[in-house]
Write an enzyme that holds these catalytic residues in place. Structure first.
Site, PDB file in Angstrom:
ATOM      1  N   CYS A  68       0.818  -1.227   0.000  1.00  0.00           N
ATOM      2  CA  CYS A  68       0.000   0.000   0.000  1.00  0.00           C
ATOM      3  C   CYS A  68       0.849   1.274   0.000  1.00  0.00           C
ATOM      4  O   CYS A  68       0.448   2.304  -0.561  1.00  0.00           O
ATOM      5  CB  CYS A  68      -0.938  -0.009   1.200  1.00  0.00           C
ATOM      6  SG  CYS A  68      -0.244  -0.704   2.694  1.00  0.00           S
ATOM      7  N   HIS A  83      -2.045   6.353   4.196  1.00  0.00           N
ATOM      8  CA  HIS A  83      -0.593   6.379   4.391  1.00  0.00           C
ATOM      9  C   HIS A  83      -0.045   7.682   3.798  1.00  0.00           C
ATOM     10  O   HIS A  83      -0.328   8.019   2.644  1.00  0.00           O
ATOM     11  CB  HIS A  83       0.075   5.205   3.663  1.00  0.00           C
ATOM     12  CG  HIS A  83      -0.187   3.859   4.277  1.00  0.00           C
ATOM     13  ND1 HIS A  83      -0.865   3.678   5.465  1.00  0.00           N
ATOM     14  CD2 HIS A  83       0.169   2.611   3.858  1.00  0.00           C
ATOM     15  CE1 HIS A  83      -0.916   2.380   5.747  1.00  0.00           C
ATOM     16  NE2 HIS A  83      -0.301   1.716   4.792  1.00  0.00           N
TER      17      HIS A  83
HETATM   18  N1  LIG Z   1      -4.680  -3.327   4.987  1.00  0.00           N
HETATM   19  C1  LIG Z   1      -4.016  -2.716   4.018  1.00  0.00           C
HETATM   20  O1  LIG Z   1      -3.834  -1.476   4.024  1.00  0.00           O
HETATM   21  C2  LIG Z   1      -3.447  -3.509   2.877  1.00  0.00           C
HETATM   22  C3  LIG Z   1      -2.938  -2.818   1.781  1.00  0.00           C
HETATM   23  C4  LIG Z   1      -2.349  -3.531   0.714  1.00  0.00           C
HETATM   24  C5  LIG Z   1      -2.305  -4.912   0.769  1.00  0.00           C
HETATM   25  N2  LIG Z   1      -2.817  -5.547   1.857  1.00  0.00           N
HETATM   26  C6  LIG Z   1      -2.764  -7.014   1.850  1.00  0.00           C
HETATM   27  O2  LIG Z   1      -4.097  -7.490   1.630  1.00  0.00           O
HETATM   28  C7  LIG Z   1      -4.271  -8.744   2.307  1.00  0.00           C
HETATM   29  C8  LIG Z   1      -5.493  -8.640   3.234  1.00  0.00           C
HETATM   30  O3  LIG Z   1      -5.227  -7.639   4.208  1.00  0.00           O
HETATM   31  P1  LIG Z   1      -6.340  -7.074   5.211  1.00  0.00           P
HETATM   32  O4  LIG Z   1      -5.710  -5.852   5.780  1.00  0.00           O
HETATM   33  O5  LIG Z   1      -7.684  -6.989   4.578  1.00  0.00           O
HETATM   34  O6  LIG Z   1      -6.358  -8.234   6.343  1.00  0.00           O
HETATM   35  P2  LIG Z   1      -7.504  -8.600   7.365  1.00  0.00           P
HETATM   36  O7  LIG Z   1      -8.401  -7.447   7.625  1.00  0.00           O
HETATM   37  O8  LIG Z   1      -6.826  -9.236   8.505  1.00  0.00           O
HETATM   38  O9  LIG Z   1      -8.351  -9.732   6.566  1.00  0.00           O
HETATM   39  C9  LIG Z   1      -7.812 -10.992   6.280  1.00  0.00           C
HETATM   40  C10 LIG Z   1      -8.781 -11.846   5.466  1.00  0.00           C
HETATM   41  O10 LIG Z   1      -8.167 -13.118   5.233  1.00  0.00           O
HETATM   42  C11 LIG Z   1      -9.044 -14.151   5.629  1.00  0.00           C
HETATM   43  N3  LIG Z   1      -8.285 -15.294   6.130  1.00  0.00           N
HETATM   44  C12 LIG Z   1      -7.378 -15.320   7.136  1.00  0.00           C
HETATM   45  N4  LIG Z   1      -6.892 -16.569   7.308  1.00  0.00           N
HETATM   46  C13 LIG Z   1      -7.525 -17.345   6.378  1.00  0.00           C
HETATM   47  C14 LIG Z   1      -7.464 -18.735   6.050  1.00  0.00           C
HETATM   48  N5  LIG Z   1      -6.651 -19.589   6.692  1.00  0.00           N
HETATM   49  N6  LIG Z   1      -8.246 -19.177   5.023  1.00  0.00           N
HETATM   50  C15 LIG Z   1      -9.057 -18.337   4.359  1.00  0.00           C
HETATM   51  N7  LIG Z   1      -9.176 -17.018   4.640  1.00  0.00           N
HETATM   52  C16 LIG Z   1      -8.407 -16.530   5.634  1.00  0.00           C
HETATM   53  C17 LIG Z   1      -9.872 -13.535   6.725  1.00  0.00           C
HETATM   54  O11 LIG Z   1     -11.060 -14.278   6.859  1.00  0.00           O
HETATM   55  P3  LIG Z   1     -11.814 -14.411   8.294  1.00  0.00           P
HETATM   56  O12 LIG Z   1     -12.480 -13.084   8.541  1.00  0.00           O
HETATM   57  O13 LIG Z   1     -12.777 -15.521   8.036  1.00  0.00           O
HETATM   58  O14 LIG Z   1     -10.755 -14.710   9.298  1.00  0.00           O
HETATM   59  C18 LIG Z   1     -10.103 -12.123   6.168  1.00  0.00           C
HETATM   60  O15 LIG Z   1     -11.141 -12.159   5.209  1.00  0.00           O
HETATM   61  C19 LIG Z   1      -2.932  -9.009   3.028  1.00  0.00           C
HETATM   62  O16 LIG Z   1      -2.105  -9.793   2.219  1.00  0.00           O
HETATM   63  C20 LIG Z   1      -2.328  -7.629   3.160  1.00  0.00           C
HETATM   64  O17 LIG Z   1      -0.915  -7.651   3.259  1.00  0.00           O
HETATM   65  C21 LIG Z   1      -3.401  -4.896   2.894  1.00  0.00           C
END
Ligand SMILES: NC(=O)c1ccc[n+]([C@@H]2O[C@H](COP(=O)([O-])OP(=O)(O)OC[C@H]3O[C@@H](n4cnc5c(N)ncnc54)[C@H](OP(=O)(O)O)[C@@H]3O)[C@@H](O)[C@H]2O)c1
Length: 355
Positions: A131, A258
């Protein structure tokens, strides 16, 4: 008329997944079936894509049957396990984890800089950059195109939601717990004493009333993974393998958005007026630069906006070919969901044209 493609959001219950659902609703007419997947913990939950209620399915090989494009919004290790399953079933994957970004056979695409790369994907995977990098790239692509970028030094001020749902909820809880504590933050150790260790998990230290100069894991030489991502991913997307980059990434008590202070050096001297012109015309950039009227990029104003806000453009006093500027990008929008939607749109057009 061509068949409308089936699209899946994998990790739909996360903070990025929830923005994906919102963005998908805004372009619902372009897509056929929508599937929402997450962990077995979330199976059976109802989420909404606009007015459409969709039941969340537990991730499984069968759930990818018939999916044309899958947006992956999962932790790195979970992406590593499931992306090959989805591509094996024939889906083109747009993955937001760090797992595949530096794989030479996986394009890393920011449509403002390298849209054509989306069409060569030997593994069926396109990676979304982190990001912080994605917020920067639209400005860097424009300035590089106009003036030839040679090096940059970046300091970031990164929001809690960059650490996902857990990070955002922790920041709110820390603010709640510290609010009203008289003169908190004025004595050694008092913030830690009030918050206790239970809030350290997502950031490694308390974030309320604090900044934490560590984003991601530790790497050799005292760098963090986020700092190396800014360097390596910027080089790959911009097609500048020798770009010199120094970066320090810092977590700040902001919910979403950010910010980055950039010192960028070009092949020649660049005036502020020239830089303004390049940024004003750049796709994905909103120039917000009227300091006398207190107009400059800030996360509270950039949240929810599709474009990177750029401003505070100055000629460096002591470095003749350099500019200083400040950018803010919504880490959940351009930094994640919006970029993924833009990439998927390039793939959708390509696949529909082949039908
Ligand atoms: N947050 C940011 O600003 C941002 C920016 C760029 C990229 N990213 C990337 O985007 C991705 C998601 O980030 P996020 O911030 O949205 O994370 P998050 O809020 O923690 O959400 C994680 C998601 O993954 C699912 N998950 C976790 N463990 C799993 C498993 N074993 N099997 C299937 N689903 C699973 C969760 O489902 P449950 O709810 O069912 O647990 C939830 O839907 C990451 O790779 C992160 O590095 C994030």
């Amino acid at each position: 008329m061509s068949r409308k493609l089936t699209v899946a959001i994998v990790g739909a219950t996360g903070v990025v997944g929830s923005i994906m659902c919102r963005l998908l609703a805004a372009e619902r007419e372009k897509w056929g079936e929508i599937r929402l997947l997450a962990s077995p913990r979330s199976a059976g939950k109802t989420l909404y894509v606009g007015d459409e209620a969709v039941t969340v399915q537990a991730i499984s090989a069968e759930a990818f049957e018939g999916v044309d494009i899958a947006h992956f919004d999962l932790p790195d290790d979970v992406s590593a396990e499931w992306v090959p399953v989805a591509t094996e079933k024939g889906a083109v994957v747009v993955d937001k984890s760090a797992t595949f970004r530096m794989d030479p056979e996986v394009p890393l695409v920011c449509p403002e800089a390298n849209p054509d790369d989306a069409h060569t994907r030997p593994k069926g995977v396109i990676a979304n950059a982190n990001c912080t990098t994605l917020a920067l790239i639209p400005t860097l692509a424009a300035l590089d195109g106009a003036f030839g970028l040679r090096s940059m030094s970046v300091s970031s001020y990164q929001a809690a939601s960059g650490s996902g749902k857990e990070g955002l909820e922790s920041l709110y809880a820390q603010i709640d717990k510290s609010a009203g504590v008289e003169r908190i933050g004025t004595e050694p150790g008092d913030v830690r004493a009030v918050l206790g260790e239970e809030y350290d998990a997502p950031f490694g230290a308390p974030l309320a009333l604090n900044v934490v100069p560590k984003v991601g894991g530790w790497r050799d030489g005292g760098w963090t993974s986020e700092e190396l991502k800014v360097r390596n991913e910027s080089r790959k997307i911009l097609g500048l393998p020798d770009l010199k980059v120094a970066s320090t990434c810092v977590r700040v008590p902001v919910a979403v958005g950010h910010s980055q202070a950039v010192h960028a050096t070009f092949e020649r001297e660049v005036s502020v007026a020239e830089a303004h012109r390049a940024l004003r015309d750049a796709p994905g950039v909103d120039l917000v630069d009227d300091p006398e009227n207190m107009e400059f990029p800030m996360p509270i104003d950039g949240v929810g906006k599709p474009g990177t806000q750029a401003g505070r453009v100055r000629r460096s006093i002591d470095f003749p070919n350099s500019l200083e500027f400040f950018v803010v990008g919504d880490n959940l929008m351009k930094g994640a969901a919006l970029n993924s939607m833009q990439v998927a749109d390039l793939v959708r057009r390509e696949l529909e044209a082949k039908q």
